[in-house]
Design a protein around this motif. Sequence first.
Motif, PDB file in Angstrom:
ATOM      1  N   CYS A  97       0.666  -1.262   0.014  1.00 40.12           N
ATOM      2  CA  CYS A  97      -0.078  -0.209  -0.008  1.00 40.12           C
ATOM      3  C   CYS A  97       0.901   1.192  -0.009  1.00 40.12           C
ATOM      4  CB  CYS A  97      -1.076   0.086   1.198  1.00 40.12           C
ATOM      5  SG  CYS A  97      -2.044  -1.385   1.322  1.00 40.12           S
ATOM      6  N   ASP A  98       0.639   1.987  -0.881  1.00 41.68           N
ATOM      7  CA  ASP A  98       1.194   3.469  -0.910  1.00 41.68           C
ATOM      8  C   ASP A  98       0.524   4.345   0.087  1.00 41.68           C
ATOM      9  OD1 ASP A  98       2.629   5.462  -1.412  1.00 41.68           O
ATOM     10  OD2 ASP A  98       2.044   6.022  -3.542  1.00 41.68           O
ATOM     11  N   THR A  99       1.040   4.676   1.330  1.00 37.27           N
ATOM     12  CA  THR A  99       0.468   5.443   2.511  1.00 37.27           C
ATOM     13  C   THR A  99       0.571   6.717   2.463  1.00 37.27           C
ATOM     14  OG1 THR A  99       2.004   4.330   3.902  1.00 37.27           O
ATOM     15  CG2 THR A  99      -0.042   3.092   3.612  1.00 37.27           C
ATOM     16  N   ASN A 100       2.205   7.172   2.248  1.00 36.49           N
ATOM     17  CA  ASN A 100       2.485   8.218   2.428  1.00 36.49           C
ATOM     18  C   ASN A 100       2.064   9.018   3.853  1.00 36.49           C
ATOM     19  OD1 ASN A 100       3.998   8.415   0.084  1.00 36.49           O
ATOM     20  ND2 ASN A 100       2.223   8.833  -1.041  1.00 36.49           N
ATOM     21  N   LEU A 101       2.387   8.331   5.035  1.00 40.52           N
ATOM     22  CA  LEU A 101       1.995   8.851   5.989  1.00 40.52           C
ATOM     23  C   LEU A 101       2.879  10.017   6.634  1.00 40.52           C
ATOM     24  CD1 LEU A 101       0.818   5.391   8.012  1.00 40.52           C
ATOM     25  CD2 LEU A 101      -0.711   7.042   6.797  1.00 40.52           C
ATOM     26  N   THR A 102       2.498  10.745   7.357  1.00 41.27           N
ATOM     27  CA  THR A 102       3.525  11.980   7.809  1.00 41.27           C
ATOM     28  C   THR A 102       3.395  12.221   9.359  1.00 41.27           C
ATOM     29  OG1 THR A 102       1.785  13.776   7.317  1.00 41.27           O
ATOM     30  CG2 THR A 102       3.197  12.895   5.632  1.00 41.27           C
ATOM     31  N   ILE A 103       4.401  12.981  10.010  1.00 36.06           N
ATOM     32  CA  ILE A 103       4.454  13.327  11.133  1.00 36.06           C
ATOM     33  C   ILE A 103       4.794  14.719  11.217  1.00 36.06           C
ATOM     34  CG2 ILE A 103       5.365  13.061  13.693  1.00 36.06           C
ATOM     35  CD1 ILE A 103       5.331   9.989  13.381  1.00 36.06           C
ATOM     36  N   ASN A 104       4.088  15.546  11.508  1.00 34.92           N
ATOM     37  CA  ASN A 104       4.620  17.061  11.632  1.00 34.92           C
ATOM     38  C   ASN A 104       5.114  17.344  10.091  1.00 34.92           C
ATOM     39  OD1 ASN A 104       3.752  17.456  14.270  1.00 34.92           O
ATOM     40  ND2 ASN A 104       5.636  16.783  15.075  1.00 34.92           N
ATOM     41  N   GLY A 105       4.582  16.839   9.074  1.00 37.06           N
ATOM     42  CA  GLY A 105       5.002  17.423   7.837  1.00 37.06           C
ATOM     43  C   GLY A 105       6.191  16.344   7.249  1.00 37.06           C
ATOM     44  N   SER A 106       6.744  15.422   8.042  1.00 37.26           N
ATOM     45  CA  SER A 106       8.001  14.746   7.667  1.00 37.26           C
ATOM     46  C   SER A 106       7.557  13.389   7.057  1.00 37.26           C
ATOM     47  CB  SER A 106       8.859  14.493   8.778  1.00 37.26           C
ATOM     48  OG  SER A 106       9.428  15.584   9.142  1.00 37.26           O
ATOM     49  N   VAL A 107       7.474  12.982   5.843  1.00 42.59           N
ATOM     50  CA  VAL A 107       6.990  11.556   5.336  1.00 42.59           C
ATOM     51  C   VAL A 107       7.679  10.533   6.151  1.00 42.59           C
ATOM     52  CG1 VAL A 107       6.599  10.406   3.499  1.00 42.59           C
ATOM     53  CG2 VAL A 107       6.400  12.820   3.338  1.00 42.59           C
ATOM     54  N   LEU A 108       6.882   9.711   6.568  1.00 45.41           N
ATOM     55  CA  LEU A 108       7.659   8.271   7.176  1.00 45.41           C
ATOM     56  C   LEU A 108       8.273   7.344   6.266  1.00 45.41           C
ATOM     57  CD1 LEU A 108       4.936   7.515  10.098  1.00 45.41           C
ATOM     58  CD2 LEU A 108       7.095   8.889  10.091  1.00 45.41           C
ATOM     59  N   PRO A 109       9.262   6.878   6.144  1.00 47.29           N
ATOM     60  CA  PRO A 109       9.800   5.991   5.129  1.00 47.29           C
ATOM     61  C   PRO A 109       9.071   4.735   5.368  1.00 47.29           C
ATOM     62  CG  PRO A 109      11.374   6.128   6.865  1.00 47.29           C
ATOM     63  CD  PRO A 109      10.118   7.213   7.461  1.00 47.29           C
ATOM     64  N   THR A 110       8.918   4.061   4.270  1.00 46.58           N
ATOM     65  CA  THR A 110       8.378   2.681   4.147  1.00 46.58           C
ATOM     66  C   THR A 110       9.637   1.540   4.232  1.00 46.58           C
ATOM     67  OG1 THR A 110       6.184   3.447   3.059  1.00 46.58           O
ATOM     68  CG2 THR A 110       6.993   1.096   2.886  1.00 46.58           C
ATOM     69  N   VAL A 111       9.646   0.602   4.968  1.00 46.65           N
ATOM     70  CA  VAL A 111      11.031   0.102   5.019  1.00 46.65           C
ATOM     71  C   VAL A 111      10.263  -1.625   4.718  1.00 46.65           C
ATOM     72  CG1 VAL A 111      11.888   1.362   6.738  1.00 46.65           C
ATOM     73  CG2 VAL A 111      10.367  -0.253   7.456  1.00 46.65           C
ATOM     74  N   GLU A 112      11.480  -2.453   4.464  1.00 45.93           N
ATOM     75  CA  GLU A 112      11.120  -3.921   4.307  1.00 45.93           C
ATOM     76  C   GLU A 112      11.175  -4.545   5.526  1.00 45.93           C
ATOM     77  OE1 GLU A 112      13.727  -5.368   1.312  1.00 45.93           O
ATOM     78  OE2 GLU A 112      12.614  -3.980  -0.301  1.00 45.93           O
ATOM     79  N   SER A 113      11.930  -4.036   6.442  1.00 47.29           N
ATOM     80  CA  SER A 113      11.864  -4.780   7.900  1.00 47.29           C
ATOM     81  C   SER A 113      12.154  -3.581   8.798  1.00 47.29           C
ATOM     82  CB  SER A 113      13.231  -5.764   8.047  1.00 47.29           C
ATOM     83  OG  SER A 113      14.398  -5.138   7.795  1.00 47.29           O
ATOM     84  N   ALA A 114      11.548  -3.802  10.178  1.00 52.23           N
ATOM     85  CA  ALA A 114      11.780  -2.999  11.308  1.00 52.23           C
ATOM     86  C   ALA A 114      12.017  -4.017  12.723  1.00 52.23           C
ATOM     87  CB  ALA A 114      10.553  -2.371  11.425  1.00 52.23           C
ATOM     88  N   ARG A 115      12.707  -3.382  13.736  1.00 58.85           N
ATOM     89  CA  ARG A 115      13.218  -3.912  14.815  1.00 58.85           C
ATOM     90  C   ARG A 115      12.338  -3.598  15.780  1.00 58.85           C
ATOM     91  NH1 ARG A 115      18.652  -3.856  18.160  1.00 58.85           N
ATOM     92  NH2 ARG A 115      18.493  -6.191  18.860  1.00 58.85           N
ATOM     93  N   ASP A 116      11.540  -4.666  16.456  1.00 65.88           N
ATOM     94  CA  ASP A 116      10.529  -4.348  17.435  1.00 65.88           C
ATOM     95  C   ASP A 116      10.883  -5.173  18.604  1.00 65.88           C
ATOM     96  OD1 ASP A 116       8.254  -3.158  18.945  1.00 65.88           O
ATOM     97  OD2 ASP A 116       7.164  -4.922  18.042  1.00 65.88           O
ATOM     98  N   LEU A 117      11.492  -4.442  19.637  1.00 67.20           N
ATOM     99  CA  LEU A 117      11.741  -5.000  21.010  1.00 67.20           C
ATOM    100  C   LEU A 117      12.734  -6.205  20.704  1.00 67.20           C
ATOM    101  CD1 LEU A 117       8.218  -5.232  22.779  1.00 67.20           C
ATOM    102  CD2 LEU A 117       9.883  -3.392  22.827  1.00 67.20           C
ATOM    103  N   GLY A 118      13.632  -6.088  20.099  1.00 64.97           N
ATOM    104  CA  GLY A 118      14.783  -6.802  19.599  1.00 64.97           C
ATOM    105  C   GLY A 118      14.468  -8.039  18.576  1.00 64.97           C
ATOM    106  N   VAL A 119      13.375  -7.830  17.915  1.00 66.95           N
ATOM    107  CA  VAL A 119      13.057  -8.788  16.945  1.00 66.95           C
ATOM    108  C   VAL A 119      12.945  -8.083  15.589  1.00 66.95           C
ATOM    109  CG1 VAL A 119      11.401 -10.676  16.153  1.00 66.95           C
ATOM    110  CG2 VAL A 119      12.004 -10.241  18.795  1.00 66.95           C
ATOM    111  N   SER A 120      13.672  -8.717  14.640  1.00 76.20           N
ATOM    112  CA  SER A 120      13.424  -7.975  13.244  1.00 76.20           C
ATOM    113  C   SER A 120      12.162  -8.633  12.667  1.00 76.20           C
ATOM    114  CB  SER A 120      14.651  -8.496  12.418  1.00 76.20           C
ATOM    115  OG  SER A 120      15.856  -8.059  13.097  1.00 76.20           O
TER     116      SER A 120
END
Length: 211
Positions: A97-120
């Motif tokens: 999905c092409d979301t293009n979400l922003t926080i205070n005008g800054s576009v949030l990058p869409t990543v292929e992976s993220a680390r959450d509480l030590g788990v990828s």
Amino acid sequence: MSLSDVVSLLSGVVQGSGIGPVLFLTYINELANILESYGVHVKLFADDVKLYLQITNDVDVAWLQCAIDALTSWADEWQLSVSVNKCCTLNIGRAICDTNLTINGSVLPTVESARDLGVSITQSLSPSLHVSNIVAKANQRAAAIYRAFTSRDITLLLRAYTAYVRPIVEHDSVVWSPYTVKDIDAIESRPIQRRFTKRLPGYKFLTYSER
């Protein structure tokens, strides 16, 4: 016995106090109620906030953006700062999905992976990336033990391995438990534990037997 000086606090919770955890829950509970009113799912851990929602159309994207805007408004009201550089979006599933979400005008990058509480976490929810990361980290930690300890006492080295290497491999294993043969072989004893034990005095020429 001594008492700290009385200080007027405008926001936040005093760290290290006995009632601190209860105060923090009271402090942050309002945010959870605000975000859930927008129909999004909220997960809170200390000062980390995760928002997620099943995206089926542009309306869902708009609701998610409204929830993010509400989060930033709440943070501004209570004099908190959102670490935008630590924020991102992760699509889970086959549909991208092409979301293009922003926080205070800054576009949030869409990543292929993220680390959450030590788990990828990856888009496919496959544990392969996490397995490869912790195997590499565990091997580095095992090698560091040999460099740091001048003693070659087997009992000492095994205790160091148990204390500093095994927790890396076992952390949150119920979440990312591997199911493919490749990942299972990578995480179990042959690559990490065998490499470590082969360097122990008297263990170099011992063979590894399959179960």
